[in-house]
Design a protein around this motif. Sequence first.
Motif, PDB file in Angstrom:
ATOM      1  N   ALA A  17       0.826  -1.211   0.000  1.00 48.80           N
ATOM      2  CA  ALA A  17       0.000   0.000   0.000  1.00 48.80           C
ATOM      3  C   ALA A  17       0.859   1.260   0.000  1.00 48.80           C
ATOM      4  CB  ALA A  17      -0.929   0.007   1.213  1.00 48.80           C
ATOM      5  N   GLY A  18       2.177   1.102   0.057  1.00 52.95           N
ATOM      6  CA  GLY A  18       3.059   2.258  -0.039  1.00 52.95           C
ATOM      7  C   GLY A  18       3.473   2.837   1.297  1.00 52.95           C
ATOM      8  N   ASP A  19       3.468   2.039   2.356  1.00 54.50           N
ATOM      9  CA  ASP A  19       3.788   2.543   3.683  1.00 54.50           C
ATOM     10  C   ASP A  19       5.162   2.037   4.102  1.00 54.50           C
ATOM     11  OD1 ASP A  19       3.738   3.460   6.282  1.00 54.50           O
ATOM     12  OD2 ASP A  19       2.462   1.841   7.005  1.00 54.50           O
ATOM     13  N   ASP A  20       5.979   2.929   4.612  1.00 53.11           N
ATOM     14  CA  ASP A  20       7.304   2.525   5.083  1.00 53.11           C
ATOM     15  C   ASP A  20       7.339   2.335   6.600  1.00 53.11           C
ATOM     16  OD1 ASP A  20       7.227   5.054   6.145  1.00 53.11           O
ATOM     17  OD2 ASP A  20       8.982   5.807   5.062  1.00 53.11           O
ATOM     18  N   GLY A  21       6.184   2.377   7.256  1.00 56.26           N
ATOM     19  CA  GLY A  21       6.111   2.173   8.697  1.00 56.26           C
ATOM     20  C   GLY A  21       6.028   3.458   9.494  1.00 56.26           C
ATOM     21  N   THR A  22       6.380   4.589   8.901  1.00 55.85           N
ATOM     22  CA  THR A  22       6.291   5.865   9.614  1.00 55.85           C
ATOM     23  C   THR A  22       5.247   6.785   8.990  1.00 55.85           C
ATOM     24  OG1 THR A  22       8.010   6.889   8.268  1.00 55.85           O
ATOM     25  CG2 THR A  22       8.723   5.765  10.282  1.00 55.85           C
ATOM     26  N   ASN A  23       4.817   6.456   7.784  1.00 59.61           N
ATOM     27  CA  ASN A  23       3.826   7.274   7.075  1.00 59.61           C
ATOM     28  C   ASN A  23       2.524   6.517   6.921  1.00 59.61           C
ATOM     29  OD1 ASN A  23       5.578   9.476   6.467  1.00 59.61           O
ATOM     30  ND2 ASN A  23       6.513   8.243   4.864  1.00 59.61           N
ATOM     31  N   TYR A  24       1.435   7.240   6.705  1.00 55.22           N
ATOM     32  CA  TYR A  24       0.183   6.594   6.342  1.00 55.22           C
ATOM     33  C   TYR A  24       0.328   6.048   4.928  1.00 55.22           C
ATOM     34  CZ  TYR A  24      -1.823   8.802  10.433  1.00 55.22           C
ATOM     35  OH  TYR A  24      -2.090   9.181  11.711  1.00 55.22           O
ATOM     36  N   ASP A  25      -0.265   4.890   4.676  1.00 53.16           N
ATOM     37  CA  ASP A  25      -0.163   4.303   3.342  1.00 53.16           C
ATOM     38  C   ASP A  25      -1.178   4.945   2.392  1.00 53.16           C
ATOM     39  OD1 ASP A  25      -2.697   2.833   3.547  1.00 53.16           O
ATOM     40  OD2 ASP A  25      -1.644   1.570   4.980  1.00 53.16           O
ATOM     41  N   ARG A  26      -1.072   4.598   1.118  1.00 53.04           N
ATOM     42  CA  ARG A  26      -1.940   5.195   0.095  1.00 53.04           C
ATOM     43  C   ARG A  26      -3.422   4.953   0.373  1.00 53.04           C
ATOM     44  NH1 ARG A  26       1.672   2.373  -3.109  1.00 53.04           N
ATOM     45  NH2 ARG A  26       3.411   3.640  -3.783  1.00 53.04           N
ATOM     46  N   VAL A  27      -3.748   3.775   0.870  1.00 52.15           N
ATOM     47  CA  VAL A  27      -5.153   3.444   1.143  1.00 52.15           C
ATOM     48  C   VAL A  27      -5.683   4.321   2.269  1.00 52.15           C
ATOM     49  CG1 VAL A  27      -6.738   1.619   1.865  1.00 52.15           C
ATOM     50  CG2 VAL A  27      -4.862   1.089   0.285  1.00 52.15           C
ATOM     51  N   ALA A  28      -4.917   4.449   3.349  1.00 51.74           N
ATOM     52  CA  ALA A  28      -5.335   5.290   4.484  1.00 51.74           C
ATOM     53  C   ALA A  28      -5.486   6.743   4.042  1.00 51.74           C
ATOM     54  CB  ALA A  28      -4.327   5.181   5.626  1.00 51.74           C
ATOM     55  N   ILE A  29      -4.563   7.216   3.216  1.00 53.60           N
ATOM     56  CA  ILE A  29      -4.629   8.591   2.712  1.00 53.60           C
ATOM     57  C   ILE A  29      -5.873   8.774   1.832  1.00 53.60           C
ATOM     58  CG2 ILE A  29      -3.495  10.265   1.174  1.00 53.60           C
ATOM     59  CD1 ILE A  29      -0.796   9.147   2.257  1.00 53.60           C
ATOM     60  N   ALA A  30      -6.141   7.791   0.968  1.00 56.98           N
ATOM     61  CA  ALA A  30      -7.331   7.872   0.107  1.00 56.98           C
ATOM     62  C   ALA A  30      -8.609   7.879   0.948  1.00 56.98           C
ATOM     63  CB  ALA A  30      -7.350   6.699  -0.877  1.00 56.98           C
ATOM     64  N   PHE A  31      -8.674   7.032   1.966  1.00 55.67           N
ATOM     65  CA  PHE A  31      -9.841   7.022   2.860  1.00 55.67           C
ATOM     66  C   PHE A  31     -10.015   8.383   3.545  1.00 55.67           C
ATOM     67  CE2 PHE A  31      -9.929   2.184   3.399  1.00 55.67           C
ATOM     68  CZ  PHE A  31     -11.162   2.040   2.788  1.00 55.67           C
ATOM     69  N   HIS A  32      -8.910   8.950   4.024  1.00 56.19           N
ATOM     70  CA  HIS A  32      -8.976  10.226   4.740  1.00 56.19           C
ATOM     71  C   HIS A  32      -9.532  11.332   3.857  1.00 56.19           C
ATOM     72  CE1 HIS A  32      -7.363  14.122   6.107  1.00 56.19           C
ATOM     73  NE2 HIS A  32      -7.613  13.654   7.313  1.00 56.19           N
ATOM     74  N   TRP A  33      -8.950  11.496   2.668  1.00 54.73           N
ATOM     75  CA  TRP A  33      -9.352  12.611   1.805  1.00 54.73           C
ATOM     76  C   TRP A  33     -10.718  12.376   1.162  1.00 54.73           C
ATOM     77  CZ3 TRP A  33      -7.419  16.934   3.029  1.00 54.73           C
ATOM     78  CH2 TRP A  33      -6.138  16.993   3.574  1.00 54.73           C
ATOM     79  N   THR A  34     -11.106  11.109   0.966  1.00 55.55           N
ATOM     80  CA  THR A  34     -12.461  10.811   0.501  1.00 55.55           C
ATOM     81  C   THR A  34     -13.465  11.204   1.577  1.00 55.55           C
ATOM     82  OG1 THR A  34     -11.650   8.996  -0.876  1.00 55.55           O
ATOM     83  CG2 THR A  34     -14.003   8.993  -0.355  1.00 55.55           C
ATOM     84  N   THR A  35     -13.132  10.916   2.839  1.00 55.06           N
ATOM     85  CA  THR A  35     -13.987  11.318   3.962  1.00 55.06           C
ATOM     86  C   THR A  35     -14.133  12.832   3.996  1.00 55.06           C
ATOM     87  OG1 THR A  35     -13.268   9.395   5.254  1.00 55.06           O
ATOM     88  CG2 THR A  35     -14.283  11.207   6.475  1.00 55.06           C
ATOM     89  N   VAL A  36     -13.034  13.549   3.882  1.00 58.40           N
ATOM     90  CA  VAL A  36     -13.065  15.018   3.893  1.00 58.40           C
ATOM     91  C   VAL A  36     -13.977  15.534   2.780  1.00 58.40           C
ATOM     92  CG1 VAL A  36     -11.685  17.116   3.514  1.00 58.40           C
ATOM     93  CG2 VAL A  36     -10.783  15.272   4.956  1.00 58.40           C
ATOM     94  N   LEU A  37     -13.783  15.024   1.574  1.00 54.60           N
ATOM     95  CA  LEU A  37     -14.575  15.475   0.428  1.00 54.60           C
ATOM     96  C   LEU A  37     -16.066  15.203   0.635  1.00 54.60           C
ATOM     97  CD1 LEU A  37     -14.680  16.609  -2.477  1.00 54.60           C
ATOM     98  CD2 LEU A  37     -14.356  14.269  -3.279  1.00 54.60           C
ATOM     99  N   LEU A  38     -16.392  13.991   1.070  1.00 53.06           N
ATOM    100  CA  LEU A  38     -17.799  13.639   1.267  1.00 53.06           C
ATOM    101  C   LEU A  38     -18.446  14.454   2.388  1.00 53.06           C
ATOM    102  CD1 LEU A  38     -17.660   9.763   0.754  1.00 53.06           C
ATOM    103  CD2 LEU A  38     -18.852  11.424  -0.692  1.00 53.06           C
TER     104      LEU A  38
END
Length: 196
Positions: A17-38
């Motif tokens: 998902a693109g996470d190196d262990g210190t950052n949010y992964d792509r899926v978590a980021i997509a969920f976050h910004w989709t929530t914001v938009l909705l």
Amino acid sequence: MSRKTEGAVGTATRVLAGDDGTNYDRVAIAFHWTTVLLVLVQFLLAQLWDLFGKPTHHLMVVAHMSFGILLAVVIVGRLVWRLMPGHQVPVIVSGWVGLASKAVHYLLYALLAAQAVLGFVLRWAGGEDMSFFGLLIPSPFAPWSRAAHHQVGELHENVGWAIIIIAAAHGAAALYHHYVLKDRVLLRMLPGHGGG
């Protein structure tokens, strides 16, 4: 599945998902910004639909219901993803700031869940079907009294305002971290900076 295997599977999905262990992964980021938009779309629809006549007003109400159901699905998906092994990200703030951050996140999740339930109850208490992009979901109970329906409507509106106010404070705190404290709190949730 053993804990070691669970850990390996969690690490593998996190890395994919693109996470190196210190950052949010792509899926978590997509969920976050989709929530914001909705959330923003939902709030704007509710604030603006009284400015329009019947056909447009009705379409905006139906869109509000549909996006509300979609938001509920996104929130459930986001929580499931976050609770899966390997998707927890270490906190980079500590002390009371870290506690406040967690409290705000949990409060927003609780308010969003409550708002979804209130949305269904509001429609059904008024004796109306819910609509998900034209698919009707009939009420499982009889219409409530006008006073009870009105109270649910007021609560739904107040929770909506609470979500907007708390989310705005959450966003302001992220900007404060970025521009004043100059830490990575905001960058970890930005596409291209967090999970890659």
